[in-house]
Design an enzyme around this catalytic site. Sequence first.
Site, PDB file in Angstrom:
ATOM      1  N   ASP A  44     -11.721  -6.752   2.955  1.00  0.00           N
ATOM      2  CA  ASP A  44     -11.583  -5.915   1.762  1.00  0.00           C
ATOM      3  C   ASP A  44     -12.956  -5.339   1.395  1.00  0.00           C
ATOM      4  O   ASP A  44     -13.966  -6.050   1.400  1.00  0.00           O
ATOM      5  CB  ASP A  44     -11.012  -6.733   0.595  1.00  0.00           C
ATOM      6  CG  ASP A  44     -10.479  -5.848  -0.511  1.00  0.00           C
ATOM      7  OD1 ASP A  44      -9.255  -5.834  -0.726  1.00  0.00           O
ATOM      8  OD2 ASP A  44     -11.302  -5.149  -1.168  1.00  0.00           O
ATOM      9  N   HIS A  92       0.544  -4.279   1.977  1.00  0.00           N
ATOM     10  CA  HIS A  92      -0.503  -5.099   2.596  1.00  0.00           C
ATOM     11  C   HIS A  92      -0.511  -6.460   1.927  1.00  0.00           C
ATOM     12  O   HIS A  92      -0.097  -6.598   0.766  1.00  0.00           O
ATOM     13  CB  HIS A  92      -1.879  -4.422   2.453  1.00  0.00           C
ATOM     14  CG  HIS A  92      -2.185  -3.988   1.057  1.00  0.00           C
ATOM     15  ND1 HIS A  92      -1.637  -2.844   0.497  1.00  0.00           N
ATOM     16  CD2 HIS A  92      -2.933  -4.558   0.080  1.00  0.00           C
ATOM     17  CE1 HIS A  92      -2.059  -2.718  -0.748  1.00  0.00           C
ATOM     18  NE2 HIS A  92      -2.840  -3.758  -1.023  1.00  0.00           N
ATOM     19  N   ILE A  93      -0.985  -7.433   2.662  1.00  0.00           N
ATOM     20  CA  ILE A  93      -1.047  -8.804   2.136  1.00  0.00           C
ATOM     21  C   ILE A  93      -2.516  -9.199   2.026  1.00  0.00           C
ATOM     22  O   ILE A  93      -3.268  -9.107   3.003  1.00  0.00           O
ATOM     23  CB  ILE A  93      -0.310  -9.792   3.065  1.00  0.00           C
ATOM     24  CG1 ILE A  93       1.130  -9.341   3.287  1.00  0.00           C
ATOM     25  CG2 ILE A  93      -0.363 -11.202   2.489  1.00  0.00           C
ATOM     26  CD1 ILE A  93       1.907 -10.230   4.269  1.00  0.00           C
ATOM     27  N   HIS A  94      -2.907  -9.637   0.839  1.00  0.00           N
ATOM     28  CA  HIS A  94      -4.275 -10.126   0.646  1.00  0.00           C
ATOM     29  C   HIS A  94      -4.357 -11.589   1.093  1.00  0.00           C
ATOM     30  O   HIS A  94      -3.473 -12.396   0.758  1.00  0.00           O
ATOM     31  CB  HIS A  94      -4.660 -10.105  -0.833  1.00  0.00           C
ATOM     32  CG  HIS A  94      -4.726  -8.742  -1.451  1.00  0.00           C
ATOM     33  ND1 HIS A  94      -5.914  -8.108  -1.748  1.00  0.00           N
ATOM     34  CD2 HIS A  94      -3.746  -7.893  -1.853  1.00  0.00           C
ATOM     35  CE1 HIS A  94      -5.661  -6.928  -2.313  1.00  0.00           C
ATOM     36  NE2 HIS A  94      -4.352  -6.782  -2.387  1.00  0.00           N
TER      37      HIS A  94
HETATM   38  P1  5GP Z   1      -3.958  -3.453  -3.933  1.00  0.00           P
HETATM   39  O1  5GP Z   1      -4.592  -3.334  -5.270  1.00  0.00           O
HETATM   40  O2  5GP Z   1      -3.221  -2.177  -3.553  1.00  0.00           O
HETATM   41  O3  5GP Z   1      -3.148  -4.679  -3.720  1.00  0.00           O
HETATM   42  O4  5GP Z   1      -5.163  -3.638  -2.908  1.00  0.00           O
HETATM   43  C1  5GP Z   1      -5.881  -2.614  -2.328  1.00  0.00           C
HETATM   44  C2  5GP Z   1      -7.153  -3.250  -1.805  1.00  0.00           C
HETATM   45  O5  5GP Z   1      -7.740  -2.354  -0.877  1.00  0.00           O
HETATM   46  C3  5GP Z   1      -8.191  -3.525  -2.883  1.00  0.00           C
HETATM   47  O6  5GP Z   1      -8.515  -4.909  -2.904  1.00  0.00           O
HETATM   48  C4  5GP Z   1      -9.381  -2.657  -2.463  1.00  0.00           C
HETATM   49  O7  5GP Z   1     -10.625  -3.274  -2.695  1.00  0.00           O
HETATM   50  C5  5GP Z   1      -9.125  -2.423  -0.992  1.00  0.00           C
HETATM   51  N1  5GP Z   1      -9.641  -1.155  -0.487  1.00  0.00           N
HETATM   52  C6  5GP Z   1      -9.519   0.068  -1.097  1.00  0.00           C
HETATM   53  N2  5GP Z   1     -10.083   1.022  -0.330  1.00  0.00           N
HETATM   54  C7  5GP Z   1     -10.559   0.398   0.777  1.00  0.00           C
HETATM   55  C8  5GP Z   1     -11.254   0.867   1.929  1.00  0.00           C
HETATM   56  O8  5GP Z   1     -11.538   2.056   2.106  1.00  0.00           O
HETATM   57  N3  5GP Z   1     -11.598  -0.072   2.858  1.00  0.00           N
HETATM   58  C9  5GP Z   1     -11.282  -1.398   2.698  1.00  0.00           C
HETATM   59  N4  5GP Z   1     -11.686  -2.227   3.686  1.00  0.00           N
HETATM   60  N5  5GP Z   1     -10.622  -1.869   1.630  1.00  0.00           N
HETATM   61  C10 5GP Z   1     -10.271  -0.981   0.676  1.00  0.00           C
END
Ligand code: 5GP
Length: 113
Positions: free
Chosen positions: A29, A99-101
């Site tokens: 991330d 996506h899965i964190h």
């Molecule tokens: P969500 O909030 O949709 O569950 O998670 C999206 C995640 O993607 C966030 O934790 C954010 O930091 C990460 N993220 C956003 N843009 C990018 C990027 O360009 N590259 C990477 N590696 N992570 C990203």
Amino acid sequence: MKSIFEKIIDHELSAEIIYEDGLSIVIKDINPISPKHFLVIPKKKYKNIESISSNDIHIFSHLFSIIQKVVAQEDLDENGYRVVINNGEYGGQTIDHLHIHIIGGRILRWPPG
Ligand code: 5GP
């Protein structure tokens, strides 16, 4: 329009890739909330959990088998870690590509905000 994750999958945008196979990719991330924070992303774009048809539902077993591999590879399996899907607006999803964190490397509190 391509999502950020599709651009990463297509190597149009750089990311630290820690695992990749034909169906999925795992990246670090860009804004980690813990010492180890990875995103397990199916290469096929599903907006969210509801977008996955019954024909494709097996993708979850694949993604969870990848989680098993990654947590072993990253030494998270001994102390534990958290697996999170932010789904939809109220779930805090910011990128409309499922996506899965994997969040680990420190003690995590509960409940989340
Ligand atoms: P969500 O909030 O949709 O569950 O998670 C999206 C995640 O993607 C966030 O934790 C954010 O930091 C990460 N993220 C956003 N843009 C990018 C990027 O360009 N590259 C990477 N590696 N992570 C990203």
